[in-house]
Scaffold this motif. Structure first.
Motif, short mmCIF file in Angstrom:
data_model
loop_
_atom_site.label_atom_id
_atom_site.label_comp_id
_atom_site.label_asym_id
_atom_site.label_seq_id
_atom_site.Cartn_x
_atom_site.Cartn_y
_atom_site.Cartn_z
N PRO A 1 50.17 82.82 10.11
CA PRO A 1 51.62 82.66 9.87
C PRO A 1 52.44 82.41 11.13
CG PRO A 1 50.77 84.59 8.72
CD PRO A 1 49.67 84.09 9.60
N THR A 2 52.07 82.99 12.25
CA THR A 2 52.81 82.78 13.49
C THR A 2 52.67 81.33 13.95
OG1 THR A 2 52.43 85.08 14.11
CG2 THR A 2 53.10 83.59 15.88
N LYS A 3 51.45 80.81 13.91
CA LYS A 3 51.23 79.42 14.31
C LYS A 3 51.88 78.46 13.32
CE LYS A 3 47.00 80.22 16.93
NZ LYS A 3 45.57 79.95 17.05
N THR A 4 51.88 78.83 12.06
CA THR A 4 52.48 78.00 11.02
C THR A 4 53.99 77.88 11.23
OG1 THR A 4 50.77 78.64 9.46
CG2 THR A 4 52.76 77.74 8.53
N LYS A 5 54.62 79.00 11.57
CA LYS A 5 56.07 78.97 11.82
C LYS A 5 56.38 78.08 13.02
CE LYS A 5 60.07 82.02 12.18
NZ LYS A 5 60.74 81.49 11.00
N ASP A 6 55.58 78.17 14.08
CA ASP A 6 55.77 77.33 15.26
C ASP A 6 55.60 75.85 14.89
OD1 ASP A 6 56.08 76.81 18.15
OD2 ASP A 6 53.97 76.20 17.99
N LEU A 7 54.58 75.54 14.09
CA LEU A 7 54.37 74.15 13.66
C LEU A 7 55.55 73.64 12.84
CD1 LEU A 7 50.59 74.07 12.73
CD2 LEU A 7 51.75 72.64 14.42
N ALA A 8 56.06 74.48 11.96
CA ALA A 8 57.22 74.08 11.15
C ALA A 8 58.42 73.78 12.05
CB ALA A 8 57.55 75.16 10.13
N ASN A 9 58.60 74.58 13.09
CA ASN A 9 59.70 74.32 14.03
C ASN A 9 59.50 72.99 14.75
OD1 ASN A 9 61.05 76.70 13.42
ND2 ASN A 9 60.04 77.85 15.04
N GLN A 10 58.27 72.71 15.16
CA GLN A 10 57.99 71.44 15.81
C GLN A 10 58.18 70.28 14.84
OE1 GLN A 10 54.51 71.17 18.45
NE2 GLN A 10 54.31 73.39 18.23
N LEU A 11 57.78 70.47 13.59
CA LEU A 11 57.98 69.43 12.58
C LEU A 11 59.47 69.21 12.31
CD1 LEU A 11 55.05 70.33 10.19
CD2 LEU A 11 55.35 68.12 11.35
#
Length: 159
Positions: free
Chosen positions: A10-20
């Motif tokens: 979930p932490t990496k997913t949130k970071d990816l969503a921010n980058q997206l």
């Protein structure tokens, strides 16, 4: 570590969503630039470029939707206001561009910025084992590299 329902951290997913979301903001500016040059292009290359710019903005519009849907898939909210886009985006804004070479240079400069963002997302998605985002970025990158090559060829420049 507890994984989300996609099997991702979930932490990496949130970071990816921010980058997206950053990519989404930049794509929205790119899309609007394409609309502007499509409407305002003048000169002897009008007919060819008018059609090409429409092709590019139609593709950019589809990519905007894909990016927003990927943000949602990762459990976050896509940016959706011009205020958000303007505050985040690094893609150059093209205003009142009607000359063919200036329009094509704007596209090359915009795609160069988008490619950098996409490569960063590609690496982060690989580290997160997020194959969905990896596949999307790989597709975007290969298509845009070809467009950069073609636009540079039109300008008489090399990569």
């Amino acid at each position: 570590m507890k994984l989300n329902s996609l099997g991702l951290d979930p932490t990496k997913t949130k970071d990816l969503a921010n980058q997206l979301n950053n990519l989404l903001a930049n794509f929205q500016i790119y899309y609007q630039n394409l609309r502007g040059i499509h409407w305002n292009i003048k000169g002897k290359n009008f007919f060819d470029l008018h059609v090409k710019f429409e092709e590019l903005y139609t593709d950019a519009n589809a990519k905007v939707d894909e990016i927003a849907e990927r943000v949602l898939t990762l459990g976050e909210t896509p940016l959706h206001t011009f205020e958000d886009y303007s505050s985040v985006a690094k893609v150059p804004v093209g205003k009142n561009i009607s000359k063919d070479e200036n329009a094509v240079e704007l596209i090359v400069n915009s795609l160069t910025e988008l490619l950098q963002i996409e490569r960063n997302i590609l690496h982060a998605a690989g580290d997160a084992e997020d194959e969905g985002t990896v596949a999307m970025m790989s597709d975007f990158i290969s298509q845009q590299e070809k467009t950069v090559w073609m636009m540079n060829a039109w300008l008489g420049k090399s990569i």
